[in-house]
Design an enzyme around this catalytic site. Structure first.
Site, mmCIF file in Angstrom:
data_model
loop_
_atom_site.group_PDB
_atom_site.id
_atom_site.type_symbol
_atom_site.label_atom_id
_atom_site.label_comp_id
_atom_site.label_asym_id
_atom_site.label_seq_id
_atom_site.Cartn_x
_atom_site.Cartn_y
_atom_site.Cartn_z
ATOM 1 N N ARG B 424 6.991 -12.555 -56.119
ATOM 2 C CA ARG B 424 5.682 -12.878 -55.553
ATOM 3 C C ARG B 424 4.928 -11.617 -55.152
ATOM 4 O O ARG B 424 5.505 -10.751 -54.498
ATOM 5 C CB ARG B 424 5.865 -13.729 -54.303
ATOM 6 C CG ARG B 424 6.636 -15.009 -54.521
ATOM 7 C CD ARG B 424 7.135 -15.545 -53.190
ATOM 8 N NE ARG B 424 7.795 -16.833 -53.334
ATOM 9 C CZ ARG B 424 9.082 -16.988 -53.584
ATOM 10 N NH1 ARG B 424 9.864 -15.930 -53.731
ATOM 11 N NH2 ARG B 424 9.608 -18.191 -53.696
ATOM 12 N N ARG B 529 8.795 -37.749 -65.029
ATOM 13 C CA ARG B 529 7.336 -37.764 -65.116
ATOM 14 C C ARG B 529 6.733 -36.556 -64.422
ATOM 15 O O ARG B 529 5.585 -36.213 -64.671
ATOM 16 C CB ARG B 529 6.775 -39.044 -64.503
ATOM 17 C CG ARG B 529 7.088 -39.160 -63.034
ATOM 18 C CD ARG B 529 6.732 -40.497 -62.482
ATOM 19 N NE ARG B 529 5.300 -40.764 -62.537
ATOM 20 C CZ ARG B 529 4.744 -41.798 -61.917
ATOM 21 N NH1 ARG B 529 5.489 -42.650 -61.258
ATOM 22 N NH2 ARG B 529 3.465 -41.984 -61.994
ATOM 23 N N GLU B 633 9.208 -41.991 -56.097
ATOM 24 C CA GLU B 633 8.708 -40.736 -56.666
ATOM 25 C C GLU B 633 7.273 -40.489 -56.208
ATOM 26 O O GLU B 633 6.894 -39.370 -55.866
ATOM 27 C CB GLU B 633 8.687 -40.823 -58.189
ATOM 28 C CG GLU B 633 10.042 -40.798 -58.810
ATOM 29 C CD GLU B 633 9.944 -41.104 -60.297
ATOM 30 O OE1 GLU B 633 10.837 -40.674 -61.014
ATOM 31 O OE2 GLU B 633 8.977 -41.753 -60.731
ATOM 32 N N ASP B 634 6.486 -41.566 -56.251
ATOM 33 C CA ASP B 634 5.103 -41.507 -55.804
ATOM 34 C C ASP B 634 5.004 -40.990 -54.382
ATOM 35 O O ASP B 634 4.218 -40.108 -54.072
ATOM 36 C CB ASP B 634 4.544 -42.934 -55.791
ATOM 37 C CG ASP B 634 3.512 -43.100 -56.872
ATOM 38 O OD1 ASP B 634 3.020 -42.085 -57.353
ATOM 39 O OD2 ASP B 634 3.217 -44.254 -57.209
#
Lengths: 719, 726
Positions: B424, B529, B633-634
């Site tokens: 980073r 997903r 998951e949502d």
């Protein structure tokens, strides 16, 4: 306090005591003659000098070969070797720097001497061109002092830039006999080429006791973090060759190596890379068959093909900077100048100015053992990042590498920042190139914090003499649950506000502030009475807003505390015919401003409006008695980079029949004036900060098919 | 008249004498080189007449290092001078990446609470491994936190124990944690055993013994520091000028003798009783009365009048002086309280100084210049004070508020050293949301993240990728959806994630559309997903389910809104969380309410970075858990984004309401009753809160509509008129 603005002596001139008229004439004559004499002397003293000082002191016309010679006895003391444990708090005497309002250290330069040993043989070159440039730069800077007693940092004029040009022991003796040496405390030495054969130490070998070293090839073992300063090795080509800045983008070669004296092991690794990846990798070497008179340092060759150096660097995306015998390489400066992204392969090397510069934004550092993977590593750098690194590399060169002056001033600034840390230059100022500083925004309210609802808001009503309408607004606003205080700014100096007993009785404190002058900016003053973060600015004729609408507006502001959250939405448009900005108050699909006739915002913006408004905007607004709301929109958008939020569908604020909703009127001259304001402000800000959006905020269940009584904000007006 | 002449004569003579003296004086001064600089023009470095003839400091050949000997590669093995390239075996990290092994804890060897938490944090890390052979970094099971020989928690005989361990290997690739080193009277850096080539993660680190780029300086944290989650910062008011009662405060012990007494003994000098409160007590140790001086009694009385916590929360600046050791608990306390630390601890290598820019959050003073501190802090501008206050809160929340954060920050710092080119930039560590949440594996370019567009001066891409997950064979609704989305002017491409048992239909079966459409075969893993598919090349992702139904207008409007809020989830279907006081747990509802805190990813825009964060940041166990529960998951995605941004998602206007149907769609395969679905969602929510250590979700009361949405104006004036069709 020292930092506060200077106090003025407001007393008038002292009175001349009366005396006898008779003597007065003589005294006056005497006085005027003395005065004349003084003036004549003054002119004599300063007139010729002002010409002289613009050129040089008489002594400055001398040659460096005429400087006094100092003979060093063989047994003169030698300082101790550099102390590796030195840190600012142990080896540096901060008391010499003191607290001063400018937060600047004072730097003294010893006068130039020529040092010889007992037999008259010189100890070193008196001074090199670069060191002379460096000392000149310090002398011309605001750090400089010629008063040795006020100095905090001492720079010897003994040139130790290149260790190979000096005799180590004798140079150390010369240092030790400096008048304020005191074990090297607060002394700063500049060195770019440390060490010598065979083992090439990474720091200057001259014993220097506690002196700070600005060195050009530190490794992590010799660098005293927070004490020494790592500087670049200056490349004299920087001054000779002018490489115009090239726009970022793909270049002919992907990887280029231009160093001539590489270790065979490294060269063979690079050549393997070239064999593997073909044309995109170019490994250059020194030319063997150059005709006479062509400077070898300005040419590079590959298979009998001759390239101009450093121009060829501009043809490559990445340029390899490998360690040589020394860690610091002058080629780094050339590479940066060419806007080529340096690939630094030198384990344990402390990059120049690493204390303040973020090299990850300008270079790729690859461990020596990962050299074979270099091609795939560089392939994985995204194109957009490469372009930024190219820009960043060039910026580092321009700001910190291009001249000895740049190197000297950056070094002094770093030391200055350590001594006055509370006034230090920020990361952004060191690292952001001007184009980024210009286009980027650093929001002063950057912490994502939703203020607690319990804090409530302070309503500020600006009024002149519409008392009846004012009282109606007060009564309406006082019904809003989260109102915590109401402030009336009474802008009429000719008329007193109504008696206390006449004001509407409301459940929160009501305070009237009387102003000294009828100015629009009074509405944005950060009054001490405002104890909440949220401020509702509301005109004294906005009577249509319902309590639900206002409460909902406050809730929306809590979710967007760094924005203007308001009800009357407006738009700015570019008028292609007139080639300027135009103000739009029609009901359009877009919004870029909300009027502060009814808007929530953070109290911080009052502070900004009053004290930090750019240019003459504040006075201009007060003089024209118009556009304070547009100015506030510009200010907030400029400092946060964010759009406004228009809340609820409400478009009529004064009466149901009204079509116009402006504080003043909708006639043509008004629109022209408002457009003028936008153009004026855009030119003062130098940009158009306003952001156009197509959304407004409604309650979650607004117009949804759901029982009204279960909605939190049922009473939202439709127009 | 005589008098007049006399006066005139005297005056004449006097003036000429004056003139003469002045002139002569000047001459004298110049010829004798008496250095008496005139104000305004100091004596500068000379402009040498022959300056253009001076030689360069090095000839060009020399700058090219002619005849370079073989590069010395310093393989010094002295452990006091360890660096990554000499003492750390990078080879161990090559095969399996950065993996951390914690030795199994031995029975009968109790560890302190703090060390127990450190070990637990390591085990919770996504880098943890149970197999020593794939490890890159090793952490001891023996409590090394307290190495003060006078302490009860001191573990003797550590040296032999380490020598006997087959993995220790001279400390190579080991990380040793320590909070207290040395003992009375010097409180030095000695640990009572040889750390060898092990890295030290130590509190109160002295810059002199700190091995830069190798050791890590950590903060001193109290025993009851929370394992995860952690308390919030205390900044509530962002007021300018800061409306706090005191400017500068200190309340603590005054050492009368011994190390650290130099500073502690002087602190009372700056006390002014008004805006600067500096209180000391002599009461500490058993025999304080022996060293007592004349101040003590009065000071001890004053000391009791103020409350430490009250001072902490009502002061703008807090003095954090050294104690016996360099660091103190006070440092984290001040940070949390948004009281800007004024550090008086010379030589302290500040916590995580390798990555944190402390000048943005603290005033690093010098012990020697204590008396200048009041004037120095008074001179700091109000805007800077506000920025410093906010930065204390950001740093507290990002790196310090729990043991998890401290330990994970330590690991990330070490990981960044292994691949310098994939680490980073300093900027990412020092701007919200902070280094732990900005993954360099995704990109090292700040313009690629959703958080920094403003600071970077750029804006998110003006196109989006539609990402449709299909679990059953192609049906009409999906085809209609693809067509509607493809008609959006902002749509760059459509990706179909084919998670159906049957193979995807051939290309000609798909609708003819103007944007590219590609099919990705599902990975049949939980949460696939949210996998960071390389095919997603736009900043914005429009995540869709096969049951979603959207019009082109809706898509267009939502995307335009998302461009204003690229760090948030912007979508159509909302639900919310609430505290169920009866059951003492979090509840979940997708009923219509006045608030929302979750926007379902069945139809939502978000930044593609969140795919990387979801897969790369969350441990596999948590993702499996989320994959196993309905609609979890949502929720996890929403919780994650809220934890990162601290902000609620955004719901935008939609044409018709299909809320009631949602929960059933969320359940994969079979269609269980919605009540079971809800129970699972509640379970999911509570398990996630447990993992994060707090409830990250934030509620919002608003919805963003087009400016003229449902206004009583001609429909022809409206840009998004299809949104209003019934």
């Amino acid at each position: 306090m020292m930092c506060a603005s200077a106090k003025y002596n407001t007393r008038g001139p002292a009175l001349i005591p009366r005396m006898k008229t008779k003597h007065r004439v003589y005294y006056i004559t005497l006085f005027s003659i003395v005065l004349l004499g003084l003036i004549a002397t003054g002119m004599f003293q300063f007139w010729p000098h002002s010409i002289e000082s613009s050129s040089d002191w008489a002594v400055e016309k001398r040659s460096v070969h005429d400087v006094p010679v100092v003979k060093l006895p063989a047994d003169s003391p030698i300082p101790e070797r550099g102390d590796l444990s030195c840190r600012m708090h142990t080896c540096f005497d901060v008391y010499r720097c003191g607290f001063n309002p400018k937060n600047k250290i004072k730097v003294y330069i010893y006068s130039l001497k020529k040092y010889v040993d007992e037999y008259g043989a010189s100890v070193s070159n008196t001074i090199s061109r670069e060191y002379n440039e460096l000392l000149t730069a310090i002398s011309d800077s605001e750090f400089y002092t010629d008063d040795v007693n006020r100095a905090c940092l001492f720079v010897p004029s003994i040139d130790v830039l290149n260790q190979n040009t000096l005799r180590i022991k004798e140079t150390a003796q010369a240092l030790a006999q400096l008048s304020r040496w005191d074990r090297g405390t607060n002394h700063l030495l500049f060195n770019m080429l440390p060490g010598g054969p065979p083992d090439y130490n990474t720091a200057l070998d001259v014993p220097r006791d506690r002196a700070l070293l600005a060195g050009g090839g530190f490794s992590t073992w010799t660098y005293r973090q927070g004490y020494d300063v790592s500087i670049p090795v200056y490349s004299p080509l920087s001054g000779e060759v002018d490489l115009p800045e090239r726009g970022p983008g793909p270049r002919r070669y992907f990887i280029l190596s231009s160093q001539m004296a590489l270790h065979p092991e490294y060269r063979s690794e690079l050549e393997a890379l070239q064999a593997e990846n073909g044309e995109s990798v170019l490994v250059l070497d020194k030319c063997t068959n150059l005709s006479d008179g062509v400077p070898a340092v300005r040419k590079r060759c590959h298979n009998n093909q001759i390239f101009d150096y450093p121009q060829v660097l501009q043809e490559a995306t990445f340029c390899v900077v490998l360690r040589g015998a020394r860690l610091g390489q002058a080629v780094l400066s050339d590479v940066l100048q060419a806007g080529c992204v340096p690939v630094i392969i030198a384990d344990s090397y402390i990059l120049p100015f690493s204390e303040v510069l973020d090299w990850k934004r300008a270079s790729v550092v690859i461990p020596e053992e990962k050299m074979p993977e270099m091609y795939s590593i560089l392939q994985s750098v995204p194109q957009r990042q490469i372009e930024e690194m190219q820009r960043q590399a060039r910026w580092f060169w321009e700001a910190y590498f291009r001249s000895m002056k740049a190197i000297a001033l950056a070094t002094l600034q770093i030391i200055n920042d350590r001594i006055y840390p509370y006034a230090a230059i920020s990361y952004e100022d060191w690292n952001d190139p001007p184009v980024v500083k210009w286009s980027s925004v650093s929001n002063p309210l950057f912490l994502p914090l939703i203020p607690p609802q319990s804090q409530g808001f302070t309503a500020i009503v600006l009024t002149y003499d519409r008392v009846e309408s004012l009282f109606r607004v007060i009564t309406e606003v006082s019904k809003v649950p989260s109102l915590s205080k109401l402030l009336v700014v009474w802008n009429n100096q000719n008329k007193n506000p109504p008696e206390d007993s006449l004001w509407p009785k409301i459940r929160v404190p009501l305070k009237v502030v009387r102003t000294a002058e009828n100015k629009l900016s009074n509405r944005f003053f950060p009054y001490d009475e405002i104890e909440t973060e949220a401020v509702l600015a509301i005109d004294d004729d906005i009577i249509m807003l319902t309590s639900d609408e206002l409460q909902f507006g406050y809730e929306v502001w809590r979710e967007f505390p760094d924005r203007l959250v308001g009800y009357p939405g407006r738009l700015h448009l570019w008028d292609h015919e007139m080639n300027k900005w135009k103000y739009e108050s029609e009901w359009t699909n877009e919004v870029s401003m909300v009027l502060t006739g009814a808007a929530f915002y953070h109290k911080y913006f009052n502070y900004l409006y009053t004290y930090k408004m750019p240019g003459d905007i504040k006075n201009w607004v007060d003089a024209h008695m118009n556009c304070e709301d547009i100015a506030m929109n510009f200010l907030v958008a400029n400092v946060t980079g964010k759009s406004v939020i228009k809340v609820t569908p409400r478009k009529k604020f004064k009466c149901p029949e009204c079509t116009a909703i402006d504080g003043l009127s909708l006639d043509q001259t008004h629109m022209v004036e408002r457009s003028e304001c936008i153009n004026k402000f855009a030119s003062v800000f130098g940009t158009m900060p306003l952001k156009v959006v197509e959304h407004r905020a409604d309650p979650v269940l607004y117009k949804d098919d759901f029982p009204e009584k279960l909605k939190s904000f049922p009473n939202i007006g439709s127009l | 008249m005589q008098a007049r002449k006399k006066y005139l004569l005297v005056a004449f003579l006097a003036s000429w004498l004056l003139l003469f003296l002045l002139l002569l004086g000047d001459r004298l001064r110049r010829s004798a080189f008496i250095s008496q600089p005139r104000a305004g023009s100091p004596r500068r470095w000379p402009r040498w007449a022959d300056r253009s003839l001076l030689g360069s400091f090095a000839d060009p050949q020399e700058l090219q290092d002619r005849g370079a000997p073989p590069p010395p590669s310093p393989r010094l093995n002295a452990s006091s001078r360890c660096r990554m390239e000499t003492c750390f075996d990078l080879g161990r990290c090559r095969r399996h990446g950065f993996k951390v092994f914690t030795y199994p804890r031995q029975r009968g060897q109790p560890v302190s609470d703090s060390y127990g938490k450190i070990l637990a944090s390591l085990e919770r890390s996504r880098y943890h491994t149970r197999r020593p052979e794939e490890a890159c970094l090793f952490v001891l099971p023996i409590d090394t936190l307290d190495r003060d020989r006078l302490s009860a928690r001191y573990v003797p005989g550590l040296g032999q124990e380490l020598g006997a361990s087959p993995l220790w290997n001279g400390g190579r690739n080991h990380l040793v944690f320590n909070l207290y080193s040395g003992t009375w009277p010097h409180y030095g850096e000695e640990l009572g055993f040889d750390v060898g080539q092990a890295m030290l993660a130590k509190a109160s680190f002295d810059a002199g013994s700190f091995r830069p780029g190798f050791d890590v300086s950590i903060p001193l944290f109290p025993r009851d520091h929370p394992q995860r989650g952690g308390q919030e910062g205390r900044l509530r008011h962002g007021a300018v000028p800061p409306r706090k009662k005191y400017l500068l405060a200190f309340k603590g012990k005054r050492y009368l003798t011994g190390i650290g007494s130099g500073t502690r003994n002087a602190l009372h000098h700056i006390h002014n009783g008004k805006d600067i409160v500096s209180l000391t007590t002599c009461k500490h140790g058993k025999d304080w009365e022996k060293h007592k001086d004349e101040r003590c009694d009065k000071d001890n009385v004053d000391y009791e009048k103020f409350d430490y916590q009250e001072l902490l929360h009502n002061s703008t600046f807090c003095i954090v002086p050294r104690g016996r050791r360099l660091g103190s608990f006070r440092f984290l306390e001040a940070l949390q309280a948004a009281c800007i630390p004024v550090l008086l601890s010379d030589g302290w290598e500040l916590p995580f100084s390798e990555v944190i820019d402390w000048s943005k959050a603290a005033v690093v003073g010098s012990e020697k210049l204590l008396l200048q501190i009041p004037s120095a802090v008074r001179c700091i501008h109000p805007e800077r004070v506000l920025a410093l206050q906010q930065q204390t809160q950001f740093l507290w929340d990002a790196y310090f508020s729990s043991v998890d954060k401290i330990v994970h920050t330590t690991l990330e710092i070490i990981k960044d050293r292994l691949l310098p080119h994939r680490s980073r930039p300093r900027f990412l560590w020092n701007a919200p949301p902070g280094g732990l949440l900005a993954l360099p594996d995704f990109s090292t370019h700040i313009g690629d993240f959703p958080f920094y567009y403003l600071q970077h001066g750029s804006s998110p891409s003006d196109k989006f990728t539609a990402f449709i997950r299909v679990v059953s064979p192609l049906s009409q609704p999906v085809l209609r959806l693809i067509q509607a989305v493809s008609r959006s002017q902002y749509c760059a491409q459509i990706l179909v994630l084919w998670s159906c048992e049957k193979p995807p239909p051939p290309l000609e079966k798909w609708p003819q559309i103007t944007v590219p459409l590609s099919v990705i075969e599902g990975r049949r893993e939980p949460s696939d997903r949210f996998f960071p598919y390389a095919a997603i090349r736009t900043d914005a992702v429009l995540s869709l389910d096969e049951h979603s139904s959207l019009s082109t207008s809706e898509v267009d409007f939502a995307f335009v809104v998302w461009r204003s809020f690229p760090e948030r989830i912007v979508g159509f279907l909302a639900s919310s969380h609430f505290w169920d006081a009866e059951q003492q747990r979090w509840g979940y509802t997708s009923r219509w309410t006045n608030e929302l805190s979750i926007v379902l990813t069945a139809a939502a825009f978000y930044h593609r970075y969140y795919h990387s964060l979801f897969t790369g940041y969350l441990p596999a166990g948590l993702r499996e858990l989320a994959g196993g529960l309905a609609a979890c998951e949502d929720i996890l995605m929403n919780v994650l984004v809220a934890a990162v941004t601290k902000l609620p998602p955004i719901k935008v206007a939609q044409r018709k309401q299909h809320k009631e149907a949602v929960p059933q769609q969320q359940v994969k395969g079979t269609a269980p009753s919605s009540s079971r679905g809800f129970l699972q969602q509640q379970d999911c929510l509570n398990q996630l809160v447990d993992w994060f250590g707090y409830m990250p979700l934030v509620s919002s009361q608003l919805r963003l509509d087009p400016v003229l949405f449902k206004d009583q104006v001609s429909i022809l004036r409206k840009k998004y008129r299809h949104l209003e069709r019934p």
